[in-house]
Design a protein around this motif. Structure first.
Motif, PDB file in Angstrom:
ATOM      1  N   ALA A  53       0.867  -1.184   0.000  1.00 24.32           N
ATOM      2  CA  ALA A  53       0.000   0.000   0.000  1.00 24.32           C
ATOM      3  C   ALA A  53       0.899   1.228   0.000  1.00 24.32           C
ATOM      4  O   ALA A  53       1.965   1.232   0.637  1.00 24.32           O
ATOM      5  CB  ALA A  53      -0.897  -0.002   1.232  1.00 24.32           C
ATOM      6  N   VAL A  54       0.482   2.291  -0.708  1.00 22.96           N
ATOM      7  CA  VAL A  54       1.294   3.495  -0.824  1.00 22.96           C
ATOM      8  C   VAL A  54       0.450   4.721  -0.471  1.00 22.96           C
ATOM      9  O   VAL A  54      -0.737   4.764  -0.781  1.00 22.96           O
ATOM     10  CB  VAL A  54       1.903   3.621  -2.240  1.00 22.96           C
ATOM     11  N   PHE A  62       4.274   0.647   2.147  1.00 18.94           N
ATOM     12  CA  PHE A  62       4.270  -0.386   3.187  1.00 18.94           C
ATOM     13  C   PHE A  62       4.006  -1.718   2.496  1.00 18.94           C
ATOM     14  O   PHE A  62       3.076  -1.834   1.694  1.00 18.94           O
ATOM     15  CB  PHE A  62       3.204  -0.094   4.243  1.00 18.94           C
ATOM     16  N   ARG A  63       4.851  -2.705   2.803  1.00 21.16           N
ATOM     17  CA  ARG A  63       4.725  -4.029   2.189  1.00 21.16           C
ATOM     18  C   ARG A  63       4.614  -5.081   3.284  1.00 21.16           C
ATOM     19  O   ARG A  63       5.308  -4.985   4.301  1.00 21.16           O
ATOM     20  CB  ARG A  63       5.946  -4.354   1.323  1.00 21.16           C
ATOM     21  N   ASN A 120       7.507  -4.361   5.811  1.00 24.01           N
ATOM     22  CA  ASN A 120       8.599  -3.493   5.371  1.00 24.01           C
ATOM     23  C   ASN A 120       8.069  -2.075   5.194  1.00 24.01           C
ATOM     24  O   ASN A 120       6.999  -1.876   4.630  1.00 24.01           O
ATOM     25  CB  ASN A 120       9.193  -4.003   4.049  1.00 24.01           C
ATOM     26  N   ASP A 121       8.822  -1.105   5.694  1.00 27.70           N
ATOM     27  CA  ASP A 121       8.515   0.323   5.531  1.00 27.70           C
ATOM     28  C   ASP A 121       9.576   0.870   4.567  1.00 27.70           C
ATOM     29  O   ASP A 121      10.779   0.749   4.837  1.00 27.70           O
ATOM     30  CB  ASP A 121       8.604   0.997   6.903  1.00 27.70           C
ATOM     31  N   VAL A 173      -3.509   1.706   3.967  1.00 27.16           N
ATOM     32  CA  VAL A 173      -3.002   2.858   4.710  1.00 27.16           C
ATOM     33  C   VAL A 173      -3.893   4.066   4.449  1.00 27.16           C
ATOM     34  O   VAL A 173      -4.453   4.216   3.358  1.00 27.16           O
ATOM     35  CB  VAL A 173      -1.527   3.142   4.331  1.00 27.16           C
ATOM     36  N   THR A 174      -4.034   4.918   5.461  1.00 24.12           N
ATOM     37  CA  THR A 174      -4.770   6.177   5.302  1.00 24.12           C
ATOM     38  C   THR A 174      -3.800   7.274   4.875  1.00 24.12           C
ATOM     39  O   THR A 174      -2.581   7.118   4.994  1.00 24.12           O
ATOM     40  CB  THR A 174      -5.477   6.572   6.614  1.00 24.12           C
ATOM     41  N   GLU A 175      -4.342   8.397   4.425  1.00 27.77           N
ATOM     42  CA  GLU A 175      -3.519   9.473   3.861  1.00 27.77           C
ATOM     43  C   GLU A 175      -3.014  10.479   4.897  1.00 27.77           C
ATOM     44  O   GLU A 175      -2.104  11.240   4.606  1.00 27.77           O
ATOM     45  CB  GLU A 175      -4.336  10.236   2.803  1.00 27.77           C
TER      46      GLU A 175
END
Length: 199
Positions: free
Chosen positions: A91-92, A105-106, A118-119, A146-148
């Protein structure tokens, strides 16, 4: 006349002996075993004893090799009683006004049922999600969202091999990338099961 009768009897006797010898000879030559009139002990001595086959314990099946790192999930199956698959999710943050803009984020699973995070701000570091309280022992699949905002939230969802979903909500901060030492606190209270997961 008496001489002739005597000669005839002599010829008959000789013929009978020859005939008897001829009839008996094939029978004697055809018999090749021990003497049938001999006692059973003698016949047993002449025949070699039969050897019984040696009984051996069955050989154990050869051990199966461990799954290779590039095998598909269908080929890997269960490992140590844990149904596994290899999975990755990402997610980005794509909101330009966020301090987390373009942070990726993976999450991933390995073929032993472990899960990792992973960050992208901490390249090359994969954090074992078992550090977060409540993480399932055997993970089959994983996903992240992920939120913004900044600070915002990272949602990590793990599918255990028993079909139950576990979710953790972690606080994201633009100044502090996730590390093995701070992930547990950032994701407090940890993983909880999602109710009524359709197993």
């Amino acid at each position: 006349m008496r001489t002739l009768a005597w000669a005839a009897r002599g010829v008959a006797a000789v013929s009978g002996v020859v005939l008897a010898g001829t009839l008996l000879a094939p029978t004697a030559s055809a018999h090749q075993g021990p003497d049938p009139k001999a006692p059973a002990k003698q016949a047993a001595k002449k025949q070699p004893a039969k050897k019984q086959p040696v009984k051996q314990a069955p050989k154990p099946a050869p051990a199966l090799p461990a799954p290779a790192a590039d095998e598909s999930a269908a080929e890997q199956g269960a490992v140590g009683g844990c149904q596994t698959s290899r999975d990755v999710s990402s997610a980005v943050v794509d909101y330009a006004g966020s301090g987390l803009f373009e942070t990726v984020f993976r999450s991933a699973t390995d073929n032993k049922g472990h899960s990792f995070l992973n960050d992208s701000r901490n390249p090359g570091v994969w954090i074992n999600l078992a550090l977060v309280p409540g993480a399932p022992r055997c993970v089959y699949d994983t996903t992240v969202a992920v939120t913004e905002e900044n600070p915002g939230h990272l949602f990590i969802t793990l599918l255990a091999d028993d079909g139950i979903l576990h979710q953790a909500t972690c606080t994201t901060n633009s100044n502090v990338p996730f590390t093995p030492s701070n992930l547990g606190a950032a994701c407090a209270p940890g993983f909880t099961t999602l109710p009524d997961t359709p197993v």
